[in-house]
Design an enzyme around this catalytic site. Structure first.
Site, PDB file in Angstrom:
ATOM      1  N   SER A  13      -3.037   6.396  -2.313  1.00 34.28           N
ATOM      2  CA  SER A  13      -2.602   5.035  -2.599  1.00 34.28           C
ATOM      3  C   SER A  13      -3.340   3.985  -2.048  1.00 34.28           C
ATOM      4  CB  SER A  13      -1.071   5.249  -2.399  1.00 34.28           C
ATOM      5  OG  SER A  13      -0.792   4.942  -1.181  1.00 34.28           O
ATOM      6  N   HIS A 113      -4.004   4.061  10.472  1.00 30.72           N
ATOM      7  CA  HIS A 113      -3.183   5.518  10.790  1.00 30.72           C
ATOM      8  C   HIS A 113      -1.691   4.067  11.029  1.00 30.72           C
ATOM      9  CE1 HIS A 113      -2.795   8.244  13.468  1.00 30.72           C
ATOM     10  NE2 HIS A 113      -1.820   7.037  14.108  1.00 30.72           N
ATOM     11  N   THR A 145     -14.184   4.496  16.048  1.00 31.35           N
ATOM     12  CA  THR A 145     -15.348   5.058  17.576  1.00 31.35           C
ATOM     13  C   THR A 145     -14.873   6.655  18.018  1.00 31.35           C
ATOM     14  OG1 THR A 145     -13.300   5.117  19.132  1.00 31.35           O
ATOM     15  CG2 THR A 145     -14.248   2.457  18.270  1.00 31.35           C
ATOM     16  N   THR A 176       4.433   0.671   2.079  1.00 33.11           N
ATOM     17  CA  THR A 176       4.270  -0.336   1.929  1.00 33.11           C
ATOM     18  C   THR A 176       3.666  -1.460   2.327  1.00 33.11           C
ATOM     19  OG1 THR A 176       6.286  -1.306   2.477  1.00 33.11           O
ATOM     20  CG2 THR A 176       6.059  -0.146   0.589  1.00 33.11           C
ATOM     21  N   GLN A 177       3.556  -1.757   4.263  1.00 38.12           N
ATOM     22  CA  GLN A 177       2.789  -2.002   4.514  1.00 38.12           C
ATOM     23  C   GLN A 177       1.696  -2.164   4.207  1.00 38.12           C
ATOM     24  OE1 GLN A 177       4.345  -5.696   5.711  1.00 38.12           O
ATOM     25  NE2 GLN A 177       5.720  -4.287   4.321  1.00 38.12           N
TER      26      GLN A 177
HETATM   27  C1  GRF Z   1      -1.136   6.862   5.157  1.00 39.34           C
HETATM   28  O1  GRF Z   1       0.039   6.711   6.092  1.00 39.34           O
HETATM   29  C2  GRF Z   1      -2.211   6.455   5.775  1.00 39.34           C
HETATM   30  O2  GRF Z   1      -2.040   5.658   6.855  1.00 39.34           O
HETATM   31  C3  GRF Z   1      -2.401   7.927   6.862  1.00 39.34           C
HETATM   32  O3  GRF Z   1      -2.268   8.860   6.015  1.00 39.34           O
HETATM   33  C4  GRF Z   1      -1.434   7.949   4.509  1.00 39.34           C
HETATM   34  C5  GRF Z   1      -2.144   8.329   3.130  1.00 39.34           C
HETATM   35  O4  GRF Z   1      -1.824   8.185   1.939  1.00 39.34           O
HETATM   36  N1  GRF Z   1      -4.286   8.663   7.456  1.00 39.34           N
HETATM   37  P1  GRF Z   1      -2.211   7.555   0.618  1.00 39.34           P
HETATM   38  O5  GRF Z   1      -3.058   9.183   0.637  1.00 39.34           O
HETATM   39  O6  GRF Z   1      -3.383   6.054   0.650  1.00 39.34           O
HETATM   40  O7  GRF Z   1      -1.772   7.181  -0.382  1.00 39.34           O
END
Ligand code: GRF
Length: 194
Positions: A13, A113, A145, A176-177
């Site tokens: 997403s 993250h 890194t 969503t953020q």
């Molecule tokens: C997101 O929360 C991202 O931050 C984390 O894994 C999730 C992946 O969601 N590393 P998507 O595959 O982008 O929907």
């Protein structure tokens, strides 16, 4: 042309949010940039279908086909480097990368993250935030890194933790953020304003 290569492992997403922003905001005209390829370590990653529907090149480099981590990373790098990318974007890419891989893309590699780093590096970030009694949670875009889920912070978004939240409801609020700050940050990098 600045090529962007996005690495995913699942839903994608965040990748889709970047692709949609690129189109809506005209990154091609503005930055001479495009999402050139989406590469997954899993053949069944749902995001691959979306990318294909958008006419974006896709590839699968299955980590299970490689014995050692550096062999997988070398295969992944070979698939990525066909596009001579200006940016390599990790978007829910669930593999730990070797220091050699990270060094190879130094200055070009970013990750998102789902926590307010440096808090809660690693997995299960939302449950850990709930268990710690955090009043706020969020997401971080950072340069990659060799140190897992560390590296200079490029952007953060904060959301409240609400009474009755589960890890899932909190994750959805944070996501969503993520979809807002990841494309924004990439656009900033393309404009050299990071
Ligand atoms: C997101 O929360 C991202 O931050 C984390 O894994 C999730 C992946 O969601 N590393 P998507 O595959 O982008 O929907």
């Amino acid at each position: 042309m600045k090529n962007i290569v996005i690495l995913i492992s699942g839903t994608g997403s965040n990748m889709a949010a970047v692709v949609k922003s690129a189109r809506r905001e005209g990154w091609l005209e503005k930055f001479d940039a495009r999402v050139a390829a989406v590469i997954s370590n899993k053949a069944d990653a749902a995001g691959l279908r979306f990318a294909q529907e958008q006419g974006i090149d896709t590839a699968v480099v299955d980590h299970k086909a490689y014995g050692a981590r550096d062999e997988f990373d070398a295969a992944m790098a070979a698939a990525i480097d066909r596009y001579e990318p200006a940016l390599v974007v990790l978007a829910g890419f669930m593999r730990i990368l070797t220091p050699g891989f990270v060094r190879h893309y130094e200055g070009r590699l970013v990750n998102i993250h789902p926590s307010l780093l440096p808090a809660f590096a690693g997995l299960h970030t939302h449950q850990r935030a709930l268990d710690a009694g955090c009043r706020f949670a969020g997401a971080t875009v950072h340069r990659v890194t060799a140190d897992l889920d560390h590296g200079p912070i490029l952007a953060q978004a904060v959301v409240p933790v609400l009474p009755g939240d589960s890890a899932d409801t909190l994750a959805a609020r944070v996501l969503t953020q993520e979809h807002r700050i990841y494309p924004e940050t990439i656009a900033r990098l393309l404009a050299n304003r990071a």
